[in-house]
Write a protein that holds these residues in place. Structure first.
Motif, PDB file in Angstrom:
ATOM      1  N   VAL A   7      -4.272   1.261  -0.981  1.00 52.33           N
ATOM      2  CA  VAL A   7      -3.571   0.393  -1.936  1.00 52.33           C
ATOM      3  C   VAL A   7      -4.434  -0.828  -2.248  1.00 52.33           C
ATOM      4  CG1 VAL A   7      -1.549  -1.095  -2.289  1.00 52.33           C
ATOM      5  CG2 VAL A   7      -1.270   1.154  -1.224  1.00 52.33           C
ATOM      6  N   THR A   8      -5.025  -1.401  -1.192  1.00 49.09           N
ATOM      7  CA  THR A   8      -5.918  -2.551  -1.369  1.00 49.09           C
ATOM      8  C   THR A   8      -7.125  -2.171  -2.215  1.00 49.09           C
ATOM      9  OG1 THR A   8      -5.257  -3.399   0.802  1.00 49.09           O
ATOM     10  CG2 THR A   8      -7.264  -4.311  -0.172  1.00 49.09           C
ATOM     11  N   THR A   9      -7.693  -0.987  -1.935  1.00 44.94           N
ATOM     12  CA  THR A   9      -8.835  -0.511  -2.712  1.00 44.94           C
ATOM     13  C   THR A   9      -8.475  -0.375  -4.184  1.00 44.94           C
ATOM     14  OG1 THR A   9      -9.684   0.709  -0.800  1.00 44.94           O
ATOM     15  CG2 THR A   9     -10.514   1.348  -2.966  1.00 44.94           C
ATOM     16  N   SER A  10      -7.303   0.196  -4.456  1.00 42.12           N
ATOM     17  CA  SER A  10      -6.851   0.368  -5.847  1.00 42.12           C
ATOM     18  C   SER A  10      -6.666  -0.980  -6.524  1.00 42.12           C
ATOM     19  CB  SER A  10      -5.539   1.152  -5.877  1.00 42.12           C
ATOM     20  OG  SER A  10      -5.694   2.424  -5.293  1.00 42.12           O
ATOM     21  N   GLY A  11      -6.135  -1.953  -5.767  1.00 40.40           N
ATOM     22  CA  GLY A  11      -5.929  -3.292  -6.322  1.00 40.40           C
ATOM     23  C   GLY A  11      -7.239  -3.946  -6.720  1.00 40.40           C
ATOM     24  N   PHE A  12      -8.246  -3.867  -5.855  1.00 47.51           N
ATOM     25  CA  PHE A  12      -9.547  -4.451  -6.178  1.00 47.51           C
ATOM     26  C   PHE A  12     -10.232  -3.691  -7.314  1.00 47.51           C
ATOM     27  CE2 PHE A  12      -9.380  -6.488  -1.899  1.00 47.51           C
ATOM     28  CZ  PHE A  12      -9.609  -7.791  -2.324  1.00 47.51           C
ATOM     29  N   ALA A  13     -10.026  -2.363  -7.370  1.00 48.14           N
ATOM     30  CA  ALA A  13     -10.606  -1.586  -8.462  1.00 48.14           C
ATOM     31  C   ALA A  13     -10.013  -2.017  -9.804  1.00 48.14           C
ATOM     32  CB  ALA A  13     -10.352  -0.099  -8.231  1.00 48.14           C
ATOM     33  N   PHE A  48     -14.836   1.638   2.409  1.00 44.87           N
ATOM     34  CA  PHE A  48     -15.364   1.832   3.766  1.00 44.87           C
ATOM     35  C   PHE A  48     -14.305   1.500   4.824  1.00 44.87           C
ATOM     36  CE2 PHE A  48     -19.559   1.557   1.694  1.00 44.87           C
ATOM     37  CZ  PHE A  48     -20.181   2.643   2.294  1.00 44.87           C
ATOM     38  N   LEU A  49     -13.501   0.466   4.560  1.00 47.39           N
ATOM     39  CA  LEU A  49     -12.437   0.134   5.511  1.00 47.39           C
ATOM     40  C   LEU A  49     -11.403   1.249   5.587  1.00 47.39           C
ATOM     41  CD1 LEU A  49     -11.689  -3.656   4.889  1.00 47.39           C
ATOM     42  CD2 LEU A  49     -12.423  -2.614   7.036  1.00 47.39           C
ATOM     43  N   ALA A  50     -11.115   1.872   4.456  1.00 50.65           N
ATOM     44  CA  ALA A  50     -10.108   2.920   4.429  1.00 50.65           C
ATOM     45  C   ALA A  50     -10.594   4.206   5.073  1.00 50.65           C
ATOM     46  CB  ALA A  50      -9.689   3.198   2.987  1.00 50.65           C
ATOM     47  N   LEU A 187      -6.065  -8.855   8.171  1.00 50.96           N
ATOM     48  CA  LEU A 187      -6.725  -8.051   7.149  1.00 50.96           C
ATOM     49  C   LEU A 187      -5.926  -8.045   5.852  1.00 50.96           C
ATOM     50  CD1 LEU A 187      -8.067  -4.923   9.107  1.00 50.96           C
ATOM     51  CD2 LEU A 187      -9.414  -6.740   8.031  1.00 50.96           C
ATOM     52  N   MET A 188      -4.609  -7.863   5.978  1.00 49.86           N
ATOM     53  CA  MET A 188      -3.750  -7.828   4.794  1.00 49.86           C
ATOM     54  C   MET A 188      -3.740  -9.186   4.086  1.00 49.86           C
ATOM     55  SD  MET A 188       0.180  -6.472   4.442  1.00 49.86           S
ATOM     56  CE  MET A 188       0.748  -7.567   5.747  1.00 49.86           C
ATOM     57  N   LEU A 189      -3.661 -10.269   4.880  1.00 44.10           N
ATOM     58  CA  LEU A 189      -3.622 -11.606   4.294  1.00 44.10           C
ATOM     59  C   LEU A 189      -4.954 -11.960   3.636  1.00 44.10           C
ATOM     60  CD1 LEU A 189      -2.009 -14.166   3.825  1.00 44.10           C
ATOM     61  CD2 LEU A 189      -2.768 -14.992   6.068  1.00 44.10           C
ATOM     62  N   SER A 190      -6.072 -11.592   4.274  1.00 43.50           N
ATOM     63  CA  SER A 190      -7.380 -11.897   3.679  1.00 43.50           C
ATOM     64  C   SER A 190      -7.595 -11.108   2.388  1.00 43.50           C
ATOM     65  CB  SER A 190      -8.502 -11.613   4.675  1.00 43.50           C
ATOM     66  OG  SER A 190      -8.518 -10.246   5.039  1.00 43.50           O
ATOM     67  N   ALA A 191      -7.125  -9.845   2.354  1.00 45.99           N
ATOM     68  CA  ALA A 191      -7.239  -9.051   1.129  1.00 45.99           C
ATOM     69  C   ALA A 191      -6.401  -9.658   0.007  1.00 45.99           C
ATOM     70  CB  ALA A 191      -6.804  -7.607   1.395  1.00 45.99           C
ATOM     71  N   LEU A 192      -5.183 -10.088   0.363  1.00 46.41           N
ATOM     72  CA  LEU A 192      -4.297 -10.693  -0.635  1.00 46.41           C
ATOM     73  C   LEU A 192      -4.895 -11.995  -1.178  1.00 46.41           C
ATOM     74  CD1 LEU A 192      -1.604 -10.834  -2.152  1.00 46.41           C
ATOM     75  CD2 LEU A 192      -0.623 -11.966  -0.135  1.00 46.41           C
ATOM     76  N   LEU A 193      -5.378 -12.854  -0.275  1.00 55.76           N
ATOM     77  CA  LEU A 193      -5.959 -14.122  -0.706  1.00 55.76           C
ATOM     78  C   LEU A 193      -7.230 -13.906  -1.519  1.00 55.76           C
ATOM     79  CD1 LEU A 193      -5.489 -16.360   2.484  1.00 55.76           C
ATOM     80  CD2 LEU A 193      -4.176 -16.416   0.360  1.00 55.76           C
ATOM     81  N   SER A 194      -8.014 -12.906  -1.160  1.00 53.83           N
ATOM     82  CA  SER A 194      -9.232 -12.606  -1.926  1.00 53.83           C
ATOM     83  C   SER A 194      -8.885 -12.190  -3.352  1.00 53.83           C
ATOM     84  CB  SER A 194     -10.031 -11.494  -1.244  1.00 53.83           C
ATOM     85  OG  SER A 194     -10.485 -11.899   0.030  1.00 53.83           O
ATOM     86  N   ALA A 195      -7.856 -11.353  -3.496  1.00 50.07           N
ATOM     87  CA  ALA A 195      -7.435 -10.919  -4.824  1.00 50.07           C
ATOM     88  C   ALA A 195      -6.922 -12.106  -5.647  1.00 50.07           C
ATOM     89  CB  ALA A 195      -6.354  -9.847  -4.701  1.00 50.07           C
TER      90      ALA A 195
END
Length: 378
Positions: A7-13, A48-50, A187-195
């Motif tokens: 889901v995170t990968t799709s969001g960044f894509a 890579f994380l996934a 990990l979830m919080l850092s991905a969210l903040l990065s987005a």
């Protein structure tokens, strides 16, 4: 069930595609190019994380790509702020810590002992953007949001660097740590903040372009002062305290163009405009060689002093490509507007005063008072 990592990968894509579209539609700005690189690298990193099937390869890829993504993000911030200097020492430090993190992984050092090196590399990569935003003399709402979001990311990496060696011992495998609540939450919080950081940076870049176009539409292309339309809009706002309007005109300007060329005339216009700008008052170019100055809250006496100061300074200037003994002068007309009135209501009176100054010999200041015009000769 779909993995959170995918889901995170799709969001960044999706973010990467959005940034590419904006990049292609907005003259391919460098800030957007760096933001595209950030989103693309973040997408690859989450892939890579996934996929943890090849743990060594994935771990080393993440150790390299994560700091690299934040370096690109910092470059996007730098370009968006219009700054040229780069912190090469910081980039070098990030590279050293990144190389150390990869080396420790290859040496099979336990995760809880090697992760502080990786976390510090990420924190250092983020520091450049935080520092640049914090040093801004004035910050918008978006800037404050960016500082908060990027600061939150920075805090997460520092937290992990400091606490993980104490929370987890050398015998705890990363697979166990990754399944734990702390690692999943960070990990979830850092991905969210990065987005969110990417979106806020994109918003800042777009807003900067809009503001730049708006300012460009309001400014005279030659002198950089307010143009005719923008100055009239400014003068359409009623003043609470009243004030004065100064109209000014360079004397015999046509003869300057005829004798020395339009380039010399343009330089004279710019020199006069710079004097007006340095007065600190709102100034506009009404057209040709005619300018106007608003003196809010100032009496006729204050406006006269300022106009005469500008007259003398301009008369004393020496201009390139013109004889050293040539003196270019300007005439000034002043009118007053009352409290609660729009400054533009005094325009016709100031124009009449300017006409009187030019008719009575030029290089002087004239004041419109009631039904008469009084002139102060040079």
């Amino acid at each position: 069930m779909v993995s959170l990592n995918w889901v995170t990968t799709s969001g960044f894509a999706i973010l990467a595609i959005l940034c590419v579209c904006v990049f292609l539609g907005m003259r391919r700005m460098p800030s957007l190019a760096w933001l595209v690189a950030t989103a693309v690298i973040a997408t690859i990193e989450t892939v890579f994380l996934a996929n943890a099937q090849f743990e060594t390869v994935s771990s080393n890829a993440v150790a390299v790509l994560t700091p690299l993504a934040y370096i690109c993000f910092g470059e996007a911030i730098r370009a968006a702020l219009g700054q040229r200097s780069r912190n090469w020492w910081l980039y070098g430090a990030v590279a050293v810590f990144t190389l150390a993190a990869v080396s420790l992984k290859l040496a099979d050092v336990p995760f809880s002992y090697r992760t502080p090196v990786f976390q510090i590399a990420c924190a250092l990569a983020l520091w450049d953007g935080i520092y640049r935003l914090a040093k801004l003399p004035t910050r918008s709402f978006i800037d404050h949001g960016l500082i908060g979001v990027v600061g939150g990311l920075f805090a997460i990496f520092i937290f992990r660097a400091v606490t993980y060696p104490f929370i987890y011992g050398p015998d705890v495998a990363y697979a166990v740590i990754r399944a734990g609540d702390i690692e999943r939450a960070t990990l979830m919080l850092s991905a969210l903040l990065s987005a969110v950081a990417i979106l806020l940076t994109l918003a800042r870049i777009i807003n900067g372009v809009i503001v730049a176009y708006r300012r460009r539409s309001e400014l005279d292309s030659l002198t950089g002062l307010l143009n005719h339309q923008a100055f009239h809009q400014l003068a359409s706002v009623a003043g609470k305290t009243g004030g004065s309007v100064i109209f000014c005109d360079i004397d015999h300007f046509k003869s300057i163009n005829d004798r020395f060329g339009h380039s010399a005339g343009d330089k004279a216009l710019c020199a006069f405009a710079e004097l007006l700008r340095l007065s600190g008052y709102q100034t506009g170019r009404l057209g040709g060689e005619e300018f106007a100055v608003l003196v809010p809250g100032g009496s006729i006496a204050v406006a006269m002093i300022e106009a005469d100061r500008l007259r003398k300074k301009f008369s004393d200037l020496r201009h390139a490509n013109m004889p050293g003994d040539l003196r270019i002068t300007a005439s000034f007309g002043i009118a007053e507007y009352e409290a609660g009135a729009e400054p533009r209501q005094a325009f016709s009176k100031a124009d009449a005063a300017l006409y009187a100054a030019k008719s009575s010999g030029r290089n002087r200041v004239s004041v419109h008072q009631a039904e008469s015009v009084k002139s102060a000769a040079a």
